[in-house]
Design an enzyme around this catalytic site. Sequence first.
Site, PDB file in Angstrom:
ATOM      1  N   THR A   1      33.558  32.484  37.898  1.00 28.13           N
ATOM      2  CA  THR A   1      34.962  32.472  37.475  1.00 28.13           C
ATOM      3  C   THR A   1      35.922  32.516  38.668  1.00 28.13           C
ATOM      4  O   THR A   1      36.856  31.710  38.752  1.00 28.13           O
ATOM      5  CB  THR A   1      35.224  33.682  36.554  1.00 28.13           C
ATOM      6  OG1 THR A   1      34.352  33.559  35.426  1.00 28.13           O
ATOM      7  CG2 THR A   1      36.664  33.724  36.095  1.00 28.13           C
TER       8      THR A   1
ATOM      9  N   GLN B   1      43.368  37.428  34.588  1.00 26.12           N
ATOM     10  CA  GLN B   1      42.228  37.978  35.327  1.00 26.12           C
ATOM     11  C   GLN B   1      41.436  36.923  36.077  1.00 26.12           C
ATOM     12  O   GLN B   1      40.782  37.217  37.074  1.00 26.12           O
ATOM     13  CB  GLN B   1      41.310  38.749  34.364  1.00 26.12           C
ATOM     14  CG  GLN B   1      40.421  37.894  33.462  1.00 26.12           C
ATOM     15  CD  GLN B   1      41.141  37.333  32.238  1.00 26.12           C
ATOM     16  OE1 GLN B   1      42.323  37.614  32.020  1.00 26.12           O
ATOM     17  NE2 GLN B   1      40.437  36.538  31.444  1.00 26.12           N
TER      18      GLN B   1
ATOM     19  N   GLY C   1      35.419  43.793  42.332  1.00 28.18           N
ATOM     20  CA  GLY C   1      34.290  44.336  41.587  1.00 28.18           C
ATOM     21  C   GLY C   1      33.473  45.317  42.422  1.00 28.18           C
ATOM     22  O   GLY C   1      32.764  46.163  41.884  1.00 28.18           O
TER      23      GLY C   1
ATOM     24  N   HIS D   1      45.100  40.224  30.710  1.00 29.67           N
ATOM     25  CA  HIS D   1      45.351  41.647  30.502  1.00 29.67           C
ATOM     26  C   HIS D   1      46.838  41.858  30.215  1.00 29.67           C
ATOM     27  O   HIS D   1      47.682  41.095  30.680  1.00 29.67           O
ATOM     28  CB  HIS D   1      45.024  42.447  31.771  1.00 29.67           C
ATOM     29  CG  HIS D   1      43.630  42.309  32.280  1.00 29.67           C
ATOM     30  ND1 HIS D   1      42.531  42.768  31.588  1.00 29.67           N
ATOM     31  CD2 HIS D   1      43.142  41.793  33.436  1.00 29.67           C
ATOM     32  CE1 HIS D   1      41.432  42.539  32.299  1.00 29.67           C
ATOM     33  NE2 HIS D   1      41.768  41.935  33.419  1.00 29.67           N
TER      34      HIS D   1
ATOM     35  N   HIS E   1      41.786  52.020  38.073  1.00 31.15           N
ATOM     36  CA  HIS E   1      42.862  51.207  38.655  1.00 31.15           C
ATOM     37  C   HIS E   1      43.826  52.033  39.509  1.00 31.15           C
ATOM     38  O   HIS E   1      44.288  51.571  40.553  1.00 31.15           O
ATOM     39  CB  HIS E   1      43.624  50.477  37.546  1.00 31.15           C
ATOM     40  CG  HIS E   1      42.722  49.754  36.592  1.00 31.15           C
ATOM     41  ND1 HIS E   1      42.298  50.308  35.396  1.00 31.15           N
ATOM     42  CD2 HIS E   1      42.113  48.557  36.672  1.00 31.15           C
ATOM     43  CE1 HIS E   1      41.494  49.463  34.768  1.00 31.15           C
ATOM     44  NE2 HIS E   1      41.356  48.395  35.520  1.00 31.15           N
ATOM     45  N   GLY E   2      44.152  53.240  39.028  1.00 32.98           N
ATOM     46  CA  GLY E   2      45.090  54.076  39.782  1.00 32.98           C
ATOM     47  C   GLY E   2      44.571  54.371  41.183  1.00 32.98           C
ATOM     48  O   GLY E   2      45.204  54.012  42.182  1.00 32.98           O
TER      49      GLY E   2
ATOM     50  N   ARG F   1      41.777  42.571  28.623  1.00 33.07           N
ATOM     51  CA  ARG F   1      41.038  41.537  27.884  1.00 33.07           C
ATOM     52  C   ARG F   1      39.573  41.982  27.872  1.00 33.07           C
ATOM     53  O   ARG F   1      39.067  42.505  28.867  1.00 33.07           O
ATOM     54  CB  ARG F   1      41.228  40.165  28.534  1.00 33.07           C
ATOM     55  CG  ARG F   1      40.632  40.020  29.942  1.00 33.07           C
ATOM     56  CD  ARG F   1      39.220  39.538  29.878  1.00 33.07           C
ATOM     57  NE  ARG F   1      38.549  39.439  31.155  1.00 33.07           N
ATOM     58  CZ  ARG F   1      37.829  40.420  31.705  1.00 33.07           C
ATOM     59  NH1 ARG F   1      37.754  41.606  31.126  1.00 33.07           N
ATOM     60  NH2 ARG F   1      37.190  40.225  32.847  1.00 33.07           N
TER      61      ARG F   1
ATOM     62  N   CYS G   1      41.842  42.209  39.716  1.00 33.18           N
ATOM     63  CA  CYS G   1      42.987  41.575  39.041  1.00 33.18           C
ATOM     64  C   CYS G   1      44.043  42.594  38.631  1.00 33.18           C
ATOM     65  O   CYS G   1      45.219  42.461  38.972  1.00 33.18           O
ATOM     66  CB  CYS G   1      42.495  40.780  37.843  1.00 33.18           C
ATOM     67  SG  CYS G   1      41.379  41.668  36.747  1.00 33.18           S
ATOM     68  N   ASN G   2      43.640  43.632  37.892  1.00 33.13           N
ATOM     69  CA  ASN G   2      44.631  44.606  37.435  1.00 33.13           C
ATOM     70  C   ASN G   2      45.275  45.338  38.607  1.00 33.13           C
ATOM     71  O   ASN G   2      46.487  45.580  38.613  1.00 33.13           O
ATOM     72  CB  ASN G   2      43.977  45.617  36.482  1.00 33.13           C
ATOM     73  CG  ASN G   2      43.768  45.035  35.103  1.00 33.13           C
ATOM     74  OD1 ASN G   2      44.706  44.529  34.486  1.00 33.13           O
ATOM     75  ND2 ASN G   2      42.543  45.094  34.605  1.00 33.13           N
TER      76      ASN G   2
END
Lengths: 343, 343
Positions: free
Chosen positions: B10, B301, B109, B220, B194-195, B168, B139-140
Amino acid sequence: MKVGIVGYGTIGKRIADAVAAQDDMKISGVLKVTPDYEAKVALERGFRVYTLPDRLDKFRKAGIEPAGTIEDLIKASDVIIDASPEDVGRDNKEKYYSRFDKPVVFQGGEDADVAEVSFNALANYEEARGRRYVRVVSCNTTGITRVLTSLMLNGIGIKKARIFIARRGADPKEHKKGPINDVVPNPASVPSHHGPDVQTILRNVDIVTMAVAVPVTIMHMHMAYVELDGGYTRDAVLEAFAKTPRLFLADVGAGLLSLAQIIEYARDLGRPRGDFPEVAIFRDSVTVRGGELYLMYGVHQESIVVPENIDVIRAIFGVMPKWPSIEKTDKTLKLITEGKRYG
Amino acid sequence: MKVGIVGYGTIGKRIADAVAAQDDMKISGVLKVTPDYEAKVALERGFRVYTLPDRLDKFRKAGIEPAGTIEDLIKASDVIIDASPEDVGRDNKEKYYSRFDKPVVFQGGEDADVAEVSFNALANYEEARGRRYVRVVSCNTTGITRVLTSLMLNGIGIKKARIFIARRGADPKEHKKGPINDVVPNPASVPSHHGPDVQTILRNVDIVTMAVAVPVTIMHMHMAYVELDGGYTRDAVLEAFAKTPRLFLADVGAGLLSLAQIIEYARDLGRPRGDFPEVAIFRDSVTVRGGELYLMYGVHQESIVVPENIDVIRAIFGVMPKWPSIEKTDKTLKLITEGKRYG
């Protein structure tokens, strides 16, 4: 107390069954606008089915002899629960209810000013007493109000609440609604209506809400951020939730990892329609950092307001105080009562 | 600069196309583990396809003669972009990259400690210079970092950020992943990764994130709550977003009401694969109340990290300063540049 149900859809049919399960009230009849399968379900339940004056023929053609019109239903009832679609309750008030002297309970689809007071059993049971028009607030508002009230009843003060909602897009039976494969700001503007709606009950709470709709039919999911007024422990918060009726702590360790698993649990419990009227709080998500509380919880949009609609009847007539009513409702509806404090 | 892409899925296939669109770098080859339709797409694009030593026969049986092994690809490259699945990048580092003296870029990742520095072009372009191992964040994290950096670059200070993510559930091609008709705490614990991940770049930002997965494949959605360090106006915030590259303001009035409509817009623009590498901020959601900022935005994403992967190459080799690189990347990838300030 004879209870007439106007609108026998997603909410109305559940309230009718809940009323029928009580020993201090009974169903005088239900009003249906369409002679569909739900009308037949009502007849099978033994409920008298009324309709609007201009729908009598339609029902007869469908093989259902109506018990009468909406006016007949009002006359046969001590109290009306209006569970009509959004804004129809207000129309019914103008056209019908205003000409009678019976108390009427509206649902959260109506704006707050349809009624004298907005209602949540835990938060303001007593305010419904003697009122003619009362509104049980909507599913999401009921969920938020229960969670915040649980904290406050247990001495945990709230500075502000910011709540972020992933709304189910449609109910299971709504085959025309979306979204599919999309997330839709609902609305894009801030705040969503839920914050101000909570304030119709918890008038002094500083609350802002945002909402998006997602391709889910089973439950709403809330992500909540609450600033507390002091340094409380996580255990204090969990203890408050554990003893508050109509809140359920779901454990990841017990396999309750998602909303679908909450509903599966309800189905396994043999609950009618697989309903889950409790707020389903994910215990693992309950986090306290500094004076900040975080949690996630599910709100079952089809059933969460059902117990409130039973209590509101007793509250209006003043036939029972708050906690005994909540306890009676919870026991008759077979909600989880273990560890709960009723008073 | 000769760029080798390890992992042509992807993200990898998009980075390969983006590199091919630059005049100061070219693809030395791509590494595929499986000789599937994507391997054929790579060949059609004119890329040399490498594989792992133990996969050579498998490729030959599928009618694809590999250009060589991963070691051959590393030798043929000045820099490697590793776009392998989660944790595979770390394995590749141990097995292969550590034995060469070439810079390697990992994706989000991988855990942060796979690299010397985590990277976002807007936020810390200069920190990648001369590094051997750099990680482009996920992404996020990229979406959040761009939004917060836009504020800070424009003099709008942040006291704290609390961000609530409806993720998503799967990418469009992932036919085995869920959820369907469910909302899944992802994870149930707070904070989500994420934080802390944002803090690998914006080290001093007070940020907490929560995330749930929803039945969506396209983008997302973030609901963000940001406490600012003063009384800024909504216009000041919108102006910051409007002039920051890689942020797009979507107008409800223009019909951009949801994530699906953002993607439809990308498709109408003729963008490759219908990608939308900009953060899509719903302008109507941008709300300032007191010192609090609220907004909703979509994060694509599959493509948001693609421009960062181009910039990181120039940043590592020090061949171009930050803003000219960002501008060059945005123009070659045909991102929206109107009204944007590059410097």
